[in-house]
Design a protein around this motif. Structure first.
Motif, short mmCIF file in Angstrom:
data_model
loop_
_atom_site.label_atom_id
_atom_site.label_comp_id
_atom_site.label_asym_id
_atom_site.label_seq_id
_atom_site.Cartn_x
_atom_site.Cartn_y
_atom_site.Cartn_z
N PHE B 73 28.15 26.61 43.16
CA PHE B 73 27.68 26.59 41.78
C PHE B 73 27.06 27.94 41.43
O PHE B 73 26.38 28.04 40.42
N GLY B 74 27.26 28.94 42.26
CA GLY B 74 26.63 30.23 41.98
C GLY B 74 27.55 31.41 42.20
O GLY B 74 27.12 32.45 42.66
N HIS B 75 28.84 31.23 41.88
CA HIS B 75 29.75 32.32 42.19
C HIS B 75 29.56 33.51 41.27
O HIS B 75 29.92 34.63 41.62
N ALA B 76 28.99 33.28 40.08
CA ALA B 76 28.77 34.39 39.15
C ALA B 76 27.77 35.40 39.71
O ALA B 76 27.71 36.53 39.24
N VAL B 77 26.99 34.99 40.73
CA VAL B 77 26.03 35.92 41.33
C VAL B 77 26.77 37.15 41.87
O VAL B 77 26.34 38.29 41.65
N TYR B 78 27.91 36.93 42.52
CA TYR B 78 28.63 38.05 43.15
C TYR B 78 29.39 38.84 42.10
O TYR B 78 29.46 40.07 42.17
N PHE B 79 29.94 38.12 41.12
CA PHE B 79 30.55 38.77 39.97
C PHE B 79 29.53 39.69 39.30
O PHE B 79 29.79 40.86 39.04
N GLY B 80 28.34 39.14 39.07
CA GLY B 80 27.31 39.88 38.35
C GLY B 80 26.75 41.04 39.15
O GLY B 80 26.59 42.14 38.62
N LEU B 81 26.47 40.81 40.45
CA LEU B 81 25.89 41.89 41.24
C LEU B 81 26.90 43.03 41.41
O LEU B 81 26.55 44.20 41.30
N GLY B 82 28.17 42.68 41.63
CA GLY B 82 29.21 43.72 41.69
C GLY B 82 29.29 44.47 40.38
O GLY B 82 29.38 45.70 40.35
N GLY B 83 29.24 43.72 39.28
CA GLY B 83 29.31 44.34 37.97
C GLY B 83 28.12 45.25 37.70
O GLY B 83 28.28 46.35 37.16
N TYR B 84 26.93 44.80 38.11
CA TYR B 84 25.74 45.63 37.89
C TYR B 84 25.82 46.93 38.67
O TYR B 84 25.48 48.01 38.17
N LEU B 85 26.29 46.82 39.91
CA LEU B 85 26.43 48.02 40.73
C LEU B 85 27.40 48.99 40.06
O LEU B 85 27.13 50.20 39.93
N ALA B 86 28.54 48.45 39.59
CA ALA B 86 29.53 49.29 38.91
C ALA B 86 28.93 49.91 37.65
O ALA B 86 29.17 51.08 37.34
N MET B 87 28.14 49.12 36.95
CA MET B 87 27.49 49.59 35.72
C MET B 87 26.59 50.79 36.01
O MET B 87 26.62 51.80 35.30
#
Lengths: 310, 423
Positions: B73-87
């Protein structure tokens, strides 16, 4: 001392509200293996039903009618929805209730609107119950406490002193054996699901006007109820009770603590104005249950009083 | 499944391998390349770009739920953390010709971010499958999302952090050849998204063919036996979890470049729930399922939300119907349909299915009328639902006839069809 006493009172009130929600969820979870994601949605339905029924009949009738109605809806959901999904395994059941939570939230938005509704405390209870150190303690919280304790005692008597409770208890741990003895296990499941949802509805009736009644109340409450059930342990109502009070007190006390990370860890060289140093304990209060959840699952997966791992 | 210890004749032939494993990807690439040739409008390009991101995200989710049997129920955590790093790296890339290449490569950074997050968080999570895993993922998602709101310098607080993907403004000359590709316009971003969507899809398919990908399925089906064969289920889950986190991070990196903004909302339970819906509605038992689910749901999200306020209600209904009646998702429905057409005795079976579809559609009509009338009644703007020029106010009996009769009729027909079936 003053803060302490009030925090204890508030924490116990909140904890008992949590227990009213989590007792139903624990029963359902232990017996059927279904972690009901929509449980908090039934809590929300209870509050909304009480608002609508209460507008016509007054609060006191709604206090009885709304939970019964929610319980009937819960039983219907079990009978015509969950039972069908049961053959596809626990993950399918979990996902079914997950979708149901989505659905109930959207239906509530359509019927009652997207904003919070003015579900008010009845005028009879809208006043102070007693005064301690010059601060009034609201009568409604005392009422909540009374309802919760009545419910607690009733549930205890039902489970421990009646024949039906005996069968339910047996079905908690040995559903197959209970079936072999000739009891109608699907019917027991439906009843327990209905009772559990009705309890959640009752929590909504008395909690909705104490907290706030809006379409996001299920989303706000749902995860915390899971935390209580997991920490309490599978198959253990006593565990759920202890965990409810623990979480209730933990959150209330964390909000009351007026300290920052700097006050706690300043000795280790943490600056007062750094980003970490400025974090206050009270702002962490909503996170504490989840921290506890992760820790419990890592250290003691069966929960505080669970008799088996899930 | 091939087993080389047995006769090689038991395995698929080369042509079958080509048909099943290469041809779909060639078709996928052809579709991706062909789309710009039709000159899609900006709206469509935006939609395609979101679809690409969601395809990668949903496929990475299926590595967990479909292959390894881990309900997160928390897969967006990895989507988001990867995205933040890229950002953050996007902000650090200096302006210049090479900046274009740097921005183009950001999904690799996203992969690294997601994989590292997966490696840290996965260690405590992957010891148990089933409900404990689901609950830990829920708890961690709540923790990470709350923490993201607290650490403003990294996550930007409520409004998040934004960036600029355009690092160069003129056509690039390479050996006398002028390439007009600056990552600025939506058309350029489309190629970027298409490239990474295709690459990530191929890599995730390749992952299912590796021994690790195979073992993850074995661990899903029977962890004890997998352990007896000599594989540690916990370790298998952990490695799959890292890979899934990494590919979710690729999606995050793509989203960072596409949307140029990331907020803590992106890490929260809501997008985690949405990816679960995409993967499950598409069908987690088929590799193409999540792709189908991502395409359908992204399309629904953008087009339904323009027509009706109740699109989330329709989404919830669709999800429940899928869970109850088609647990293999849309891909499963398609596969059964294809099989039903080719298998012997097709005519009566297709007739039965057509009858049921008609009955379901009749019931659906009633539900749609009910929902649309209710939404307008609750909106309070005095709008009336007018399908095909027929006004249906909430207080007219004709409305309720159009709600009640189709639902009753459709359900009755479905019931009759169900009792008429041979077991």
């Amino acid at each position: 001392m003053e803060t302490f006493v009030f925090s204890v009172l508030n924490g116990v009130t909140y904890g008992l509200l949590l227990f009213m929600l989590s007792s139903g969820l624990t029963l359902i979870f232990s017996m059927m293996g279904v972690l009901n994601f929509a449980h908090a949605s039934f809590y929300m339905l209870g509050a909304y039903f009480a608002f609508t029924i209460g507008a016509a009949t007054g609060f006191w009738v709604a206090l009885f009618l709304a939970p019964v109605l929610v319980g009937l809806i819960g039983a219907a959901v079990e009978r015509w929805g969950l039972r069908k999904v049961h053959t596809n395994g626990h993950v399918a059941e979990l996902l079914f209730t997950f979708g149901l939570a989505y659905l109930i939230e959207e239906i509530v938005k359509i019927v009652w609107g997207k904003l919070s509704i003015p579900y008010k405390i009845p005028p009879l209870l809208d006043g102070p119950a007693f005064t301690l150190w010059g601060t009034d303690y609201p009568a409604y919280r005392v009422f909540m406490l009374a309802v919760s304790i009545t419910m607690l005692v009733a549930l205890f008597l039902l489970l421990k002193k009646t024949r039906a409770g005996l069968i339910i208890q047996a079905a908690l741990t040995h559903p197959a054996m209970v079936g072999h003895l000739g009891h109608n296990v699907p019917k027991i499941f439906m009843t327990v699901f209905g009772i559990g949802c009705g309890l959640a509805g009752l929590a909504g009736v008395i909690g909705g006007n104490y907290l706030v009644t809006d379409p996001s109340m299920a989303y706000a409450m749902g995860p915390i109820v899971f935390v209580v059930v997991v920490i309490g342990g599978m198959g253990s109502l006593a565990g759920a009770f202890v965990a409810s009070l623990l979480i209730g007190l933990l959150q209330t006390f964390a909000v009351a603590v007026d300290a920052t990370f700097f006050d706690l860890f300043g000795w280790a060289g943490l600056g007062a104005m750094t980003e970490v140093g400025r974090i206050s304990i009270s702002s962490l209060a909503p996170m504490l249950p989840f921290l506890l959840l992760v820790l419990i699952l890592m250290i003691r997966p069966r929960g505080l009083m669970g008799d088996r791992e899930f | 499944m091939t087993d080389t210890a047995l006769s090689p004749a038991l395995g698929p032939t080369r042509s079958a391998q080509f048909r099943d494993r290469v041809l779909p990807f060639l078709a996928f690439a052809a579709v991706l390349v062909a789309i710009p040739a039709f000159g899609p409008s900006r709206t469509w390009l935006t939609l395609f770009n979101s679809m690409g991101i969601n395809i990668v995200f949903a496929l990475s989710y299926t590595m967990l739920l479909g292959r390894a049997g881990l309900l997160s129920f928390g897969h967006a955590v990895y989507f988001g953390l990867g995205g933040y790093l890229a950002m953050h790296l996007m902000a650090a890339i200096p302006e210049g010709v090479w900046g274009v290449a740097g921005v183009f490569a950001l999904p690799v950074v996203g992969f690294a971010g997601g994989a590292v997050a997966g490696a840290v968080i996965g260690w405590p999570s992957c010891r148990r499958a089933g409900i404990p895993f689901a609950m830990i993922s829920l708890g961690i998602a709540e923790l990470v999302a709350s923490a993201a709101f607290i650490f403003v310098s990294v996550f930007g607080g409520e409004e998040g952090i934004s960036g600029d993907r355009m690092k160069w403004f003129d056509p690039i000359a390479i050996g006398g050849l002028e390439i007009d590709f600056t990552m600025g316009p939506l058309g350029d971003v489309y190629w970027f998204i298409a490239f990474w969507t295709f690459l990530a899809t191929v890599l995730m398919y390749a992952f299912t063919r590796t021994p690790l990908g195979r073992m993850s399925e074995a661990v899903r089906d029977n962890p004890e036996r997998a352990a007896f064969v000599g594989y540690n289920p916990q370790q298998v889950r952990y490695l799959v979890f890292i890979a899934a986190g990494g590919f979710a991070g690729v999606g995050g990196g793509m989203a960072a470049v596409n949307f140029e903004i990331f907020t803590p909302e992106n890490l929260s339970l809501a997008p985690s729930g949405f990816v679960l819906l995409m993967a499950y509605i598409g069908g987690i038992r088929y590799f193409a399922g999540p792709i189908l689910g991502a395409v359908v749901l992204t399309w629904m999200q953008s087009s339904f939300s323009a027509y009706t306020e109740a699109w989330l209600l329709y989404l919830g209904l669709l999800f429940i119907v899928i869970v109850m009646f088609a647990p293999d998702g849309l891909a499963g429905v398609v596969a059964r349909l294809a099989k039903g057409v080719t298998a012997p005795g097709a005519a009566p079976r297709l007739g039965r299915w057509a009858g049921r579809t008609v009955a379901a559609l009749v019931a659906l009509t009633g539900v749609v009328v009910l929902v649309e009338v209710a939404v307008r009644w609750s909106g309070g703007y005095g709008e009336t639902f007018e399908p095909f020029g027929l006004p249906l106010p909430a207080d007219e009996p004709i409305t309720w006839v159009l709600v009640g009769v189709p639902i009753a009729l459709g359900l009755t027909l479905l019931r009759l069809a169900a009792t008429g079936d041979e077991p």
